[in-house]
Design a protein around this motif. Structure first.
Motif, mmCIF file in Angstrom:
data_model
loop_
_atom_site.group_PDB
_atom_site.id
_atom_site.type_symbol
_atom_site.label_atom_id
_atom_site.label_comp_id
_atom_site.label_asym_id
_atom_site.label_seq_id
_atom_site.Cartn_x
_atom_site.Cartn_y
_atom_site.Cartn_z
ATOM 1 N N ARG A 59 0.831 -1.193 0.000
ATOM 2 C CA ARG A 59 0.000 0.000 0.000
ATOM 3 C C ARG A 59 0.866 1.243 0.000
ATOM 4 O O ARG A 59 1.842 1.314 0.739
ATOM 5 C CB ARG A 59 -0.907 0.009 1.235
ATOM 6 N N CYS A 60 0.460 2.223 -0.821
ATOM 7 C CA CYS A 60 1.129 3.521 -0.836
ATOM 8 C C CYS A 60 1.056 4.120 0.576
ATOM 9 O O CYS A 60 0.010 4.085 1.212
ATOM 10 C CB CYS A 60 0.447 4.441 -1.844
ATOM 11 N N ARG A 61 2.170 4.669 1.030
ATOM 12 C CA ARG A 61 2.231 5.200 2.396
ATOM 13 C C ARG A 61 1.209 6.323 2.611
ATOM 14 O O ARG A 61 0.677 6.492 3.701
ATOM 15 C CB ARG A 61 3.655 5.730 2.657
ATOM 16 N N VAL A 62 0.910 7.088 1.570
ATOM 17 C CA VAL A 62 0.004 8.233 1.717
ATOM 18 C C VAL A 62 -1.449 7.863 1.417
ATOM 19 O O VAL A 62 -2.321 7.992 2.269
ATOM 20 C CB VAL A 62 0.461 9.399 0.816
ATOM 21 N N CYS A 63 -1.716 7.401 0.192
ATOM 22 C CA CYS A 63 -3.120 7.237 -0.221
ATOM 23 C C CYS A 63 -3.640 5.819 -0.027
ATOM 24 O O CYS A 63 -4.826 5.569 -0.216
ATOM 25 C CB CYS A 63 -3.293 7.653 -1.679
ATOM 26 N N GLN A 64 -2.753 4.882 0.327
ATOM 27 C CA GLN A 64 -3.128 3.482 0.602
ATOM 28 C C GLN A 64 -3.516 2.709 -0.659
ATOM 29 O O GLN A 64 -3.997 1.579 -0.581
ATOM 30 C CB GLN A 64 -4.264 3.383 1.641
ATOM 31 N N LEU A 71 5.713 5.245 -2.340
ATOM 32 C CA LEU A 71 4.675 6.160 -2.808
ATOM 33 C C LEU A 71 4.201 5.704 -4.179
ATOM 34 O O LEU A 71 5.018 5.353 -5.030
ATOM 35 C CB LEU A 71 5.225 7.588 -2.930
ATOM 36 N N CYS A 72 2.885 5.749 -4.415
ATOM 37 C CA CYS A 72 2.351 5.331 -5.708
ATOM 38 C C CYS A 72 2.644 6.419 -6.755
ATOM 39 O O CYS A 72 2.964 7.551 -6.400
ATOM 40 C CB CYS A 72 0.854 5.076 -5.595
ATOM 41 N N PRO A 73 2.542 6.102 -8.046
ATOM 42 C CA PRO A 73 2.835 7.091 -9.098
ATOM 43 C C PRO A 73 1.968 8.350 -8.984
ATOM 44 O O PRO A 73 2.427 9.450 -9.298
ATOM 45 C CB PRO A 73 2.529 6.340 -10.398
ATOM 46 N N ILE A 74 0.733 8.225 -8.524
ATOM 47 C CA ILE A 74 -0.156 9.400 -8.431
ATOM 48 C C ILE A 74 0.334 10.337 -7.323
ATOM 49 O O ILE A 74 0.439 11.543 -7.518
ATOM 50 C CB ILE A 74 -1.615 8.951 -8.197
ATOM 51 N N CYS A 75 0.653 9.787 -6.150
ATOM 52 C CA CYS A 75 1.149 10.621 -5.055
ATOM 53 C C CYS A 75 2.510 11.235 -5.387
ATOM 54 O O CYS A 75 2.868 12.285 -4.870
ATOM 55 C CB CYS A 75 1.240 9.817 -3.764
ATOM 56 N N GLN A 76 3.287 10.556 -6.250
ATOM 57 C CA GLN A 76 4.605 11.070 -6.629
ATOM 58 C C GLN A 76 4.532 12.154 -7.696
ATOM 59 O O GLN A 76 5.519 12.838 -7.940
ATOM 60 C CB GLN A 76 5.455 9.926 -7.213
#
Ligand code: ZN
Length: 180
Positions: A59-64, A71-76
């Motif tokens: 899971r992405c640390r921010v958006c899960q 971090l997922c590509p969107i959060c990055q």
């Protein structure tokens, strides 16, 4: 050894396919037989993909959302609007909204909805992580895009009450309708 008319290794493979959602016994038998037709290399590629997906996706640390990095590509992505979070039930909903290409904000993936009959309460979802993201003033708008069914509505209502004290604009979006 023969079980249910199948030699044991074949029966074991059938049972694994039967565990998948939407796969009944007949389909599981058909899938198992097609795997038997694989070359050794294809069979190895198949099982490697299962193991690699399991060990490399987290899971992405921010958006899960599901991610292969911290971090997922969107959060990055710095071009995404950091002021809007669209709250969805699962990673599939993120993919569906991304395909529409009309939403440019961030996401938060709950990994389920509140459903007392299934024993799923707020503490089973990533609500704590969502509230953490609201602790500074970055987020100005939240779109609640859980499904328009009972548990989706319950969850949206629960979340809007929790978000209320943060004085953040909250809108309800029926699943599948593009947000712009
Ligand atoms: Zn993310």
């Amino acid at each position: 050894m023969v079980r249910n008319g199948y030699i044991q290794p074949l029966q074991a493979l059938i049972e694994q396919f039967e565990r998948l959602p939407g796969i009944g016994h007949k389909t599981a038998v058909r899938l198992a037989f097609s795997v038997l037709d694989f070359s050794d290399a294809d069979a190895k590629a198949f099982s490697d993909a299962v193991l690699a997906a399991k060990s490399n996706i987290r899971r992405c640390r921010v958006c899960q959302n599901l991610s292969d990095a911290e971090l997922c590509p969107i959060c990055q992505d710095p071009s995404r609007d950091q002021h809007i979070i669209c709250v969805v039930e699962d990673a599939k909903a993120v993919m569906a909204l991304e395909r529409v290409k009309e939403y440019n904000g961030l996401y938060h993936v709950l990994h389920g909805t509140i459903s007392p009959t299934d024993g799923i309460g707020p503490e089973d979802l990533t609500i704590k992580e969502l509230l953490q993201r609201l602790s500074d003033d970055t987020v100005q708008e939240i779109i609640l895009a859980t499904n328009p069914d009972i548990s989706g509505e319950t969850t949206a209502m629960y979340l809007s009450k929790l978000i209320h004290p943060f004085h953040i604009k909250t809108t309800r979006l029926a699943y599948g309708i593009p947000a712009g």
